[in-house]
Design an enzyme around this catalytic site. Structure first.
Site, PDB file in Angstrom:
ATOM      1  N   ARG A 106      73.586  83.563  -6.872  1.00  0.00           N
ATOM      2  CA  ARG A 106      73.093  82.866  -5.670  1.00  0.00           C
ATOM      3  C   ARG A 106      74.095  81.842  -5.152  1.00  0.00           C
ATOM      4  O   ARG A 106      73.972  81.352  -4.044  1.00  0.00           O
ATOM      5  CB  ARG A 106      71.758  82.149  -5.980  1.00  0.00           C
ATOM      6  N   HIS A 151      64.553  77.698 -24.083  1.00  0.00           N
ATOM      7  CA  HIS A 151      64.289  78.195 -22.716  1.00  0.00           C
ATOM      8  C   HIS A 151      63.671  79.584 -22.760  1.00  0.00           C
ATOM      9  O   HIS A 151      62.834  79.920 -21.906  1.00  0.00           O
ATOM     10  CB  HIS A 151      65.533  78.178 -21.821  1.00  0.00           C
ATOM     11  N   PHE A 162      51.693  83.412 -18.646  1.00  0.00           N
ATOM     12  CA  PHE A 162      50.856  82.619 -17.739  1.00  0.00           C
ATOM     13  C   PHE A 162      50.646  83.360 -16.415  1.00  0.00           C
ATOM     14  O   PHE A 162      49.536  83.450 -15.900  1.00  0.00           O
ATOM     15  CB  PHE A 162      51.558  81.268 -17.494  1.00  0.00           C
TER      16      PHE A 162
HETATM   17  C1  HEM Z   1      65.856  80.644 -14.911  1.00  0.00           C
HETATM   18  C2  HEM Z   1      61.229  79.854 -15.945  1.00  0.00           C
HETATM   19  C3  HEM Z   1      62.171  75.179 -16.610  1.00  0.00           C
HETATM   20  C4  HEM Z   1      66.897  76.165 -16.473  1.00  0.00           C
HETATM   21  C5  HEM Z   1      64.516  80.814 -15.073  1.00  0.00           C
HETATM   22  C6  HEM Z   1      63.778  81.986 -14.684  1.00  0.00           C
HETATM   23  C7  HEM Z   1      62.492  81.753 -14.975  1.00  0.00           C
HETATM   24  C8  HEM Z   1      62.391  80.453 -15.546  1.00  0.00           C
HETATM   25  C9  HEM Z   1      61.303  82.694 -14.729  1.00  0.00           C
HETATM   26  C10 HEM Z   1      64.355  83.219 -13.994  1.00  0.00           C
HETATM   27  C11 HEM Z   1      64.236  82.919 -12.527  1.00  0.00           C
HETATM   28  C12 HEM Z   1      64.647  84.023 -11.620  1.00  0.00           C
HETATM   29  O1  HEM Z   1      65.842  84.328 -11.587  1.00  0.00           O
HETATM   30  O2  HEM Z   1      63.779  84.554 -10.907  1.00  0.00           O
HETATM   31  C13 HEM Z   1      61.085  78.511 -16.135  1.00  0.00           C
HETATM   32  C14 HEM Z   1      59.816  77.815 -16.179  1.00  0.00           C
HETATM   33  C15 HEM Z   1      60.076  76.500 -16.371  1.00  0.00           C
HETATM   34  C16 HEM Z   1      61.525  76.370 -16.432  1.00  0.00           C
HETATM   35  C17 HEM Z   1      58.476  78.478 -16.021  1.00  0.00           C
HETATM   36  C18 HEM Z   1      59.139  75.348 -16.506  1.00  0.00           C
HETATM   37  C19 HEM Z   1      57.811  75.458 -16.626  1.00  0.00           C
HETATM   38  C20 HEM Z   1      63.536  75.040 -16.648  1.00  0.00           C
HETATM   39  C21 HEM Z   1      64.231  73.795 -16.821  1.00  0.00           C
HETATM   40  C22 HEM Z   1      65.558  74.073 -16.796  1.00  0.00           C
HETATM   41  C23 HEM Z   1      65.702  75.486 -16.584  1.00  0.00           C
HETATM   42  C24 HEM Z   1      63.538  72.436 -16.952  1.00  0.00           C
HETATM   43  C25 HEM Z   1      66.732  73.146 -16.950  1.00  0.00           C
HETATM   44  C26 HEM Z   1      66.660  71.821 -16.899  1.00  0.00           C
HETATM   45  C27 HEM Z   1      67.019  77.451 -15.998  1.00  0.00           C
HETATM   46  C28 HEM Z   1      68.276  78.051 -15.584  1.00  0.00           C
HETATM   47  C29 HEM Z   1      67.974  79.332 -15.119  1.00  0.00           C
HETATM   48  C30 HEM Z   1      66.536  79.498 -15.266  1.00  0.00           C
HETATM   49  C31 HEM Z   1      69.655  77.389 -15.660  1.00  0.00           C
HETATM   50  C32 HEM Z   1      68.931  80.329 -14.497  1.00  0.00           C
HETATM   51  C33 HEM Z   1      69.439  81.341 -15.470  1.00  0.00           C
HETATM   52  C34 HEM Z   1      70.343  82.341 -14.760  1.00  0.00           C
HETATM   53  O3  HEM Z   1      70.011  82.834 -13.677  1.00  0.00           O
HETATM   54  O4  HEM Z   1      71.402  82.625 -15.319  1.00  0.00           O
HETATM   55  N1  HEM Z   1      63.656  79.895 -15.612  1.00  0.00           N
HETATM   56  N2  HEM Z   1      62.090  77.599 -16.312  1.00  0.00           N
HETATM   57  N3  HEM Z   1      64.458  76.043 -16.517  1.00  0.00           N
HETATM   58  N4  HEM Z   1      66.003  78.342 -15.789  1.00  0.00           N
HETATM   59 FE1  HEM Z   1      64.081  78.013 -16.188  1.00  0.00          FE
END
Ligand code: HEM
Length: 360
Positions: free
Chosen positions: A187, A304, A314
């Site tokens: 992105r 994560h 969920f």
């Molecule tokens: C990617 C869930 C919190 C860091 C994702 C993705 C999901 C997810 C589903 C894939 C998104 C997509 O591409 O459609 C969640 C949920 C969270 C949460 C449900 C809280 C309830 C966090 C937090 C951080 C974080 C607090 C960092 C401070 C990342 C990163 C990615 C990611 C860096 C991108 C990975 C990539 O595309 O290479 N997360 N996340 N997430 N999340 Fe989380």
């Protein structure tokens, strides 16, 4: 639905806006015909926006909202209303790992020159230069990524949150680049042609008085938000019973052990009204050595992965869930960052990373 040009569904578009699209020299993680499993959106900034600015303005005290700390925070809020001030400002609170209360103002600009004029005028008042604050500390953490060094992802296109509040172009349609590991990089417009490798370490040139941390090239920052204000009771039970404990564990890990995997600092914050009332919104804010370190944690670290698995469960259990997730990521050059601390404890924000590495 018949595929449109390039194999995308007609309603689907790239997260990268047309004016920032260039010929890729670096390949995407998925093929042109990839279709994500659920809808998500990015925001569109006006074409003339070269850089965005996000400033976190903090007041730290042992005693939450002591009179002195509240006055300091109110003063910062008022400065934000002056000429060239931010388009959007919000309050948030955070109790840090040393038990200190941090009242934080989050301010966004879409005009780096306006920010520059505003900051030059008010820097001394913001950081408390010459005030020698005794009962509180003050900190500024600001970054100004190019538009091409900034990406966003939202589970809903109906509410403006964080950077979305300064996006005059509103939301994109459904975007293609999400739902797989590596989509964050896909992105980012700048990652069409650049590897975004970091160079250097943060350090502190002078450890006396107001302390500046000198950052390094291609540091990465993420703000990842959760909003449960529209959730029904059953969704709330499921979010706080299954998802939030995993999120809390992940945030605790990054805060206390993140340094071991390239995370300089992490705060798990709650949005607030600035007067002690918290809102139904939280977010993680963290600073990383590189985009790659952030990617590795998201894709493969048990904390994560556990957040991700809990979220998928969920979503399956709560059809039409009203939990709203947002995500904004910046990769910044050395001169697009500013970190300054006055009378703060030694592990505040990125100050802890600077101290751990070297002074002078
Ligand atoms: C990617 C869930 C919190 C860091 C994702 C993705 C999901 C997810 C589903 C894939 C998104 C997509 O591409 O459609 C969640 C949920 C969270 C949460 C449900 C809280 C309830 C966090 C937090 C951080 C974080 C607090 C960092 C401070 C990342 C990163 C990615 C990611 C860096 C991108 C990975 C990539 O595309 O290479 N997360 N996340 N997430 N999340 Fe989380």
């Amino acid at each position: 639905m018949a595929p449109g040009p390039g194999g995308l569904e007609p309603a689907m578009e790239s997260s990268i806006p047309a004016h920032l699209t260039v010929k890729r020299t670096r390949t995407k993680r998925v093929g042109e015909n990839y279709t994500p499993p659920y809808p998500s959106y990015s925001v569109r900034f006006a074409e003339g926006v070269s850089n965005l600015v996000c400033a976190f303005l903090g007041v730290q005290s042992k005693q939450p909202l002591s009179r002195e700390a509240k006055a300091a925070s109110d003063g910062m809020w008022e400065l934000c209303a002056r000429d060239d001030g931010p388009i959007s400002r919000e309050h948030a609170v955070h109790t840090d790992e040393q038990g200190f209360d941090n009242q934080v103002i989050i301010a966004y600009w879409d005009d780096a020159e306006a920010y520059g004029r505003w900051f030059q005028e008010h820097r001394d008042a913001l950081i408390g230069a010459g005030l020698e604050p005794a009962g509180h500390g003050r900190w500024i953490e600001a970054f100004a990524p190019e538009a091409r060094g900034f990406e966003t992802l939202y589970s809903s296109n109906t509410f403006p949150e964080g950077a979305a509040r300064v996006a005059t172009g509103a939301y994109s349609g459904e975007i293609q680049e999400h739902g797989y590991w590596g989509s964050m990089r896909d992105r980012l417009p700048i990652a069409q042609t650049e590897a975004l490798e970091p160079a250097g370490d943060p350090f502190i040139p002078d450890n006396s008085g107001i302390v500046r941390v000198e950052p390094h090239h291609n540091l990465a920052v993420i703000r990842s938000g959760q909003d449960w204000s529209l959730c029904e009771d059953s969704e709330l039970a499921s979010y706080f019973g299954d998802v939030e404990p995993q999120l809390k564990a992940g945030m605790d890990f990054l805060t206390t052990e993140g340094a071991s995997i390239g995370c300089y600092a992490n705060r798990y914050m709650t949005s607030s009204d600035g007067d002690g009332t918290v809102l139904e919104q939280s977010f993680g804010l963290s600073f990383w050595h590189s985009l790659e370190d952030m990617e590795r944690w998201a894709e493969s670290h048990p904390t994560h992965v556990a957040i991700f698995m809990a979220a998928m469960k969920f979503l399956q259990a709560n059809a039409g869930a009203k939990l709203r997730l947002s995500h904004e990521v910046a990769v910044v050059s050395r001169d697009q960052q500013y970190y300054e601390y006055n009378n703060c404890h030694s592990t505040t924000g990125i100050l802890g990373a600077g101290r751990a590495l070297r002074v002078g």
